[in-house]
Motif scaffolding. Structure first.
Motif, PDB file in Angstrom:
ATOM      1  N   GLY A 126      12.994 -42.197  56.349  1.00 16.39           N
ATOM      2  CA  GLY A 126      12.713 -42.819  57.633  1.00 16.39           C
ATOM      3  C   GLY A 126      13.837 -42.697  58.639  1.00 16.39           C
ATOM      4  N   ALA A 127      15.046 -42.359  58.169  1.00 17.99           N
ATOM      5  CA  ALA A 127      16.183 -42.288  59.076  1.00 17.99           C
ATOM      6  C   ALA A 127      17.296 -41.463  58.440  1.00 17.99           C
ATOM      7  N   VAL A 128      18.140 -40.923  59.285  1.00 25.18           N
ATOM      8  CA  VAL A 128      19.369 -40.257  58.851  1.00 25.18           C
ATOM      9  C   VAL A 128      20.532 -41.058  59.423  1.00 25.18           C
ATOM     10  N   VAL A 129      21.516 -41.353  58.605  1.00 25.76           N
ATOM     11  CA  VAL A 129      22.680 -42.115  59.041  1.00 25.76           C
ATOM     12  C   VAL A 129      23.939 -41.282  58.835  1.00 25.76           C
ATOM     13  N   LEU A 130      25.005 -41.639  59.541  1.00 30.46           N
ATOM     14  CA  LEU A 130      26.274 -40.938  59.398  1.00 30.46           C
ATOM     15  C   LEU A 130      27.389 -41.801  59.965  1.00 30.46           C
TER      16      LEU A 130
END
Length: 219
Positions: free
Chosen positions: A166-170
């Motif tokens: 549902g999402a990409v984080v960094l």
């Protein structure tokens, strides 16, 4: 426009990947030093050093010399922040790329080949809560401006969508301005900040956290 190829990491890329990452991180030391100099607490500390040294020695020259020594120490500390980060990465995940990024499910490590060399890299790992984390993005100085980072960012986003995240984080540092612009241009938004250590707090060196919502995630 220069041509390049994105492919999965191979064993022969080990040394090139580690060197690319280390060089990329250490390049941020001067920016970290300049950022620290802009912090009010650092400027006040330098002023206090000057006043104390001048009062103790009764000399403007010795006061300025004390400030110069303090600046050298500040530079050493700024480099230490970067060096510690490099040391931690090279001793953990970048010490065993296949074990960390290739064999576990939903993990990947890509490199970019341009002009016959490993010019860029990025990794992806599950972060929990239906999120995939983009990690270890780095582009060689000699190959910047060719769209490699943007292409790798899109590769990670496409990988995440294909696997139902549902999402990409960094995370990135506050001095990596070009990286921040890249991520924001790809749909990421800043969702938080932190000081990763006491030394970073003293230098006013923050980490920034970004998230890109993909929608339709089923993880």
């Amino acid at each position: 426009m220069a041509s390049f190829r994105i492919r999965q990491y191979q064993d022969q890329d080990f040394e090139a990947v580690r060197a690319l990452f280390a060089r990329g991180i250490m390049e941020h030391a001067p920016a970290g030093f300049r950022h620290a100099l802009r912090a009010a607490r650092v400027r006040l500390a330098l002023l206090a050093v000057f006043v104390a040294a001048r009062a103790a020695a009764g000399s403007w020259v010795l006061g300025l010399g004390a400030v110069a020594l303090a600046l050298v120490l500040l530079w050493v500390l700024a480099r230490a922040v970067c060096a510690d980060y490099v040391r931690e990465a090279l001793g953990t995940d970048l010490c065993d790329v296949p074990g960390t990024y290739l064999r576990p499910p939903d993990c990947r490590f890509w490199v970019v080949e341009e002009a016959g060399t490993v010019a860029a890299m990025v990794a992806a790992v599950p972060a929990g809560r239906g999120e995939l984390e983009l990690k270890r993005m780095s582009v060689s100085r000699e190959h910047r401006g060719h769209g490699l980072a943007r292409a790798l960012c899109r590769e990670v986003l496409a990988f995440a969508r294909a696997r139902g995240y549902g999402a990409v984080v960094l995370s990135t540092s506050m001095v990596q301005v070009a990286a921040q612009r890249l991520y924001e241009g790809q749909g990421f938004r800043k969702v938080g900040t932190s000081y990763p250590s006491l030394l970073c707090t003293s230098l006013n060196f923050q980490m920034l956290y970004y998230r890109c919502d993909l929608g339709g995630g089923n993880k």
